[in-house]
Design a protein around this motif. Structure first.
Motif, PDB file in Angstrom:
ATOM      1  N   GLY A 121       0.989  -1.283  -0.208  1.00 35.78           N
ATOM      2  CA  GLY A 121      -0.021   0.070   0.005  1.00 35.78           C
ATOM      3  C   GLY A 121       0.772   1.394  -0.010  1.00 35.78           C
ATOM      4  O   GLY A 121       1.937   1.335   0.412  1.00 35.78           O
ATOM      5  N   SER A 122       0.218   2.377  -0.240  1.00 37.00           N
ATOM      6  CA  SER A 122       0.917   3.721  -0.440  1.00 37.00           C
ATOM      7  C   SER A 122       0.264   4.842   0.772  1.00 37.00           C
ATOM      8  O   SER A 122      -1.075   4.818   0.578  1.00 37.00           O
ATOM      9  CB  SER A 122       0.996   4.132  -1.838  1.00 37.00           C
ATOM     10  N   ALA A 123       0.924   5.747   1.368  1.00 36.60           N
ATOM     11  CA  ALA A 123       0.603   6.586   1.932  1.00 36.60           C
ATOM     12  C   ALA A 123       1.434   7.874   1.853  1.00 36.60           C
ATOM     13  O   ALA A 123       2.497   8.117   2.393  1.00 36.60           O
ATOM     14  CB  ALA A 123       0.482   6.296   3.484  1.00 36.60           C
ATOM     15  N   THR A 124       1.248   8.707   0.660  1.00 38.11           N
ATOM     16  CA  THR A 124       1.907   9.906   0.285  1.00 38.11           C
ATOM     17  C   THR A 124       0.948  10.997   0.589  1.00 38.11           C
ATOM     18  O   THR A 124       1.797  12.125   0.800  1.00 38.11           O
ATOM     19  CB  THR A 124       2.281   9.599  -1.319  1.00 38.11           C
ATOM     20  N   ILE A 167       5.631   4.659   2.974  1.00 41.78           N
ATOM     21  CA  ILE A 167       4.718   5.817   3.681  1.00 41.78           C
ATOM     22  C   ILE A 167       6.034   7.057   3.706  1.00 41.78           C
ATOM     23  O   ILE A 167       7.091   6.569   3.951  1.00 41.78           O
ATOM     24  CB  ILE A 167       4.266   5.770   5.024  1.00 41.78           C
ATOM     25  N   THR A 168       5.650   8.246   3.324  1.00 34.59           N
ATOM     26  CA  THR A 168       6.486   9.254   3.216  1.00 34.59           C
ATOM     27  C   THR A 168       6.483  10.342   4.170  1.00 34.59           C
ATOM     28  O   THR A 168       5.418  10.214   4.967  1.00 34.59           O
ATOM     29  CB  THR A 168       5.976  10.199   2.001  1.00 34.59           C
ATOM     30  N   SER A 169       7.486  10.869   4.662  1.00 35.94           N
ATOM     31  CA  SER A 169       7.454  11.843   5.873  1.00 35.94           C
ATOM     32  C   SER A 169       8.762  12.859   5.481  1.00 35.94           C
ATOM     33  O   SER A 169       9.610  12.465   4.604  1.00 35.94           O
ATOM     34  CB  SER A 169       7.561  10.982   7.093  1.00 35.94           C
ATOM     35  N   ARG A 170       8.918  13.687   6.246  1.00 38.49           N
ATOM     36  CA  ARG A 170      10.235  14.474   6.513  1.00 38.49           C
ATOM     37  C   ARG A 170      11.195  13.721   6.852  1.00 38.49           C
ATOM     38  O   ARG A 170      10.930  12.703   7.828  1.00 38.49           O
ATOM     39  CB  ARG A 170       9.922  15.745   7.295  1.00 38.49           C
ATOM     40  N   ALA A 171      12.264  13.987   6.512  1.00 36.57           N
ATOM     41  CA  ALA A 171      13.678  13.005   6.926  1.00 36.57           C
ATOM     42  C   ALA A 171      13.848  13.013   8.552  1.00 36.57           C
ATOM     43  O   ALA A 171      14.494  11.946   9.095  1.00 36.57           O
ATOM     44  CB  ALA A 171      14.922  13.176   6.250  1.00 36.57           C
ATOM     45  N   HIS A 172      13.588  14.107   9.049  1.00 36.62           N
ATOM     46  CA  HIS A 172      13.808  14.157  10.483  1.00 36.62           C
ATOM     47  C   HIS A 172      13.027  15.415  11.028  1.00 36.62           C
ATOM     48  O   HIS A 172      12.486  16.297  10.352  1.00 36.62           O
ATOM     49  CB  HIS A 172      15.391  14.274  11.073  1.00 36.62           C
ATOM     50  N   PRO A 173      12.601  15.515  12.366  1.00 35.31           N
ATOM     51  CA  PRO A 173      11.807  16.738  12.708  1.00 35.31           C
ATOM     52  C   PRO A 173      12.136  18.063  12.543  1.00 35.31           C
ATOM     53  O   PRO A 173      11.630  18.909  12.318  1.00 35.31           O
ATOM     54  CB  PRO A 173      11.715  16.577  14.534  1.00 35.31           C
ATOM     55  N   GLN A 174      13.367  18.189  12.105  1.00 37.42           N
ATOM     56  CA  GLN A 174      14.046  19.808  11.737  1.00 37.42           C
ATOM     57  C   GLN A 174      14.051  19.787  10.114  1.00 37.42           C
ATOM     58  O   GLN A 174      14.416  20.802   9.695  1.00 37.42           O
ATOM     59  CB  GLN A 174      15.588  19.964  12.356  1.00 37.42           C
ATOM     60  N   ALA A 175      13.850  18.797   9.478  1.00 36.81           N
ATOM     61  CA  ALA A 175      13.942  18.908   7.979  1.00 36.81           C
ATOM     62  C   ALA A 175      12.654  19.788   7.511  1.00 36.81           C
ATOM     63  O   ALA A 175      11.747  20.012   8.045  1.00 36.81           O
ATOM     64  CB  ALA A 175      13.850  17.624   7.662  1.00 36.81           C
ATOM     65  N   ALA A 176      13.371  20.147   6.180  1.00 37.62           N
ATOM     66  CA  ALA A 176      12.207  21.122   5.449  1.00 37.62           C
ATOM     67  C   ALA A 176      11.254  20.251   4.984  1.00 37.62           C
ATOM     68  O   ALA A 176      11.274  18.787   4.953  1.00 37.62           O
ATOM     69  CB  ALA A 176      12.833  21.583   4.311  1.00 37.62           C
ATOM     70  N   SER A 177      10.174  20.593   4.435  1.00 50.66           N
ATOM     71  CA  SER A 177       8.787  19.954   4.031  1.00 50.66           C
ATOM     72  C   SER A 177       9.153  19.209   2.820  1.00 50.66           C
ATOM     73  O   SER A 177       8.640  17.925   2.654  1.00 50.66           O
ATOM     74  CB  SER A 177       7.620  20.872   3.957  1.00 50.66           C
ATOM     75  N   SER A 178      10.123  19.423   2.170  1.00 54.20           N
ATOM     76  CA  SER A 178      10.188  18.791   0.807  1.00 54.20           C
ATOM     77  C   SER A 178      11.530  17.857   0.937  1.00 54.20           C
ATOM     78  O   SER A 178      11.897  17.160   0.047  1.00 54.20           O
ATOM     79  CB  SER A 178      10.896  19.530  -0.406  1.00 54.20           C
ATOM     80  N   ASP A 179      12.080  17.833   2.310  1.00 50.07           N
ATOM     81  CA  ASP A 179      13.253  16.698   2.579  1.00 50.07           C
ATOM     82  C   ASP A 179      12.714  15.785   3.276  1.00 50.07           C
ATOM     83  O   ASP A 179      12.516  15.487   4.416  1.00 50.07           O
ATOM     84  CB  ASP A 179      14.207  17.521   3.578  1.00 50.07           C
TER      85      ASP A 179
END
Length: 393
Positions: A121-124, A167-179
């Motif tokens: 499945g996909s969660a983007t 599933i997609t997410s930011r790479a870490h809590p301080q990351a930009a929304s596109s990172d």
């Protein structure tokens, strides 16, 4: 579709035709009840089609995007929801195959997909960002060897029936929304709390409910490449090619019903051309255009995938975006032609010429991902990139 002369392509198509027979028998029930097409998906598993894209050395068959697109066409003529599920599964599989072959955990997971016929499945999508899959609000948190993620996923297609979710997410809590990163979570590593119900005009069997996703897993399940690369180099092309193949299948079945209607009329009045004959010819031209666009896009992708720079280029992105825009719009014209040919028997449910399900399913095409969003992205790229006007360049 053509250029599939190999023995593998032949056996894949034979297996999918058996799946399509089962899917067609349940398509109306799947649509009317808005339920998961379990019979069709079980048939996919029995025919070993969920793992066909996985490399041969990991237990799969190494199917190409052209071969998988052909399977989408076959199934799309039987049940659009089942075909879209099959397409979305293989879009996710393409991310694994293209971007994690050198990683031991993901190689082992791909082997499991092939051996156990796992459904991916996909969660983007996410609440607060609309349909912009290249931005995330949520962030994955890594602590030691463990990662945790909570995401307000407004849509997870067939989420309750998937065996794993990418599933997609930011790479870490301080990351930009596109990172962003993409992470594999297995079914026993997450919970889903339903927040939205999938009660829609068409594609009802994809069961694309919304959920609050909460997952915890080993951090090695994060894909090793940034999601920006995954999206540009594999996901975009596979999504637009395989979606278009599904839509082409829907329109092809509508055309077959209209053709049968015209032939029946011709038998009743052999001395004159049936009223719908000219419109059928117009529909054939439009349908052939969709087919040609898909074939051209597959060839362009196969050429570009040998070079990461070409895959990430603006010219490639524009070409693949154009495929999605053109195919999603044209299939509606084809089906509208077919509806006019079949008349009231196409408008009514329960006739050999019924086209209501086809028309409703096809209306989803311009919304996945919104054509307006894609056109906006394309217009931005065209400001800095010259349009290729050559026929064979």
């Amino acid at each position: 579709m053509n250029a599939l002369g190999s023995a593998l392509a032949t056996t894949l198509c034979e297996r999918m035709r058996r799946v399509a027979t089962i899917a067609a028998a349940h398509a109306d029930a799947v649509d009317s009840e808005a339920r998961f097409p379990r019979e069709a998906v079980e048939a996919m598993r029995n025919e070993r089609l969920l793992g066909c894209q996985i490399p041969v050395d990991l237990g799969g068959e190494g199917a190409t995007v052209a071969q998988i697109a052909e399977l989408c066409v076959i199934l799309g003529q039987a049940c659009a929801s089942a075909a879209m599920i099959f397409a979305m599964h293989h879009i996710k599989a393409s991310s694994l195959v293209s971007h994690s072959e050198g990683d031991d955990w993901h190689r082992g997971f791909m082997a499991r997909v092939a051996s156990e016929q796992l459904l991916l499945g996909s969660a983007t999508t996410e609440g607060g960002i609309g349909g912009n899959l290249r931005n995330s609000i949520c962030a994955i948190e890594v602590e030691g060897d463990t990662c945790r993620l909570q995401k307000d996923a407004t849509v997870i297609s067939y989420g309750l029936d998937a065996d794993a979710i990418l599933i997609t997410s930011r790479a870490h809590p301080q990351a930009a929304s596109s990172d962003q990163v993409m992470t594999v979570f297995l079914k026993d590593q997450y919970t889903l709390e339903q927040t939205h119900v999938w009660d829609t005009l068409g594609m009802r069997g994809t069961c694309s409910d919304g959920f609050l996703f909460k997952g915890e897993a080993p951090a090695r399940q994060i894909l090793p490449r940034p999601f920006a690369e995954i999206a540009a180099q594999s996901m975009l092309a596979h999504a637009h090619i395989l979606w278009s193949a599904v839509w082409y299948g829907i329109a092809a079945d509508a055309f077959a019903r209209a053709q049968a209607f015209v032939r029946a009329a011709a038998r009743r009045t052999p001395d004159q051309a049936p009223p719908g004959a000219l419109r059928l010819a117009e529909a054939s031209t439009l349908l052939q255009g969709v087919k040609a666009s898909i074939v051209a896009a597959v060839e362009k992708y196969e050429e570009a995938r040998q070079d990461e720079d070409k895959l990430s280029s603006m010219s490639f992105a524009v070409a693949i975006n154009n495929l999605k825009i053109a195919s999603s719009q044209t299939i509606l014209s084809v089906i509208n032609h077919c509806m006019l040919i079949c008349g009231i028997l196409g408008y009514k449910n329960g006739t050999p010429y019924s086209l209501g399900r086809h028309l409703r399913d096809a209306h989803s095409a311009q919304l996945m991902i919104s054509n307006d969003r894609i056109l906006g992205n394309t217009s931005t790229m065209l400001l800095v990139h010259k349009q290729d006007t050559s026929l064979f360049g």
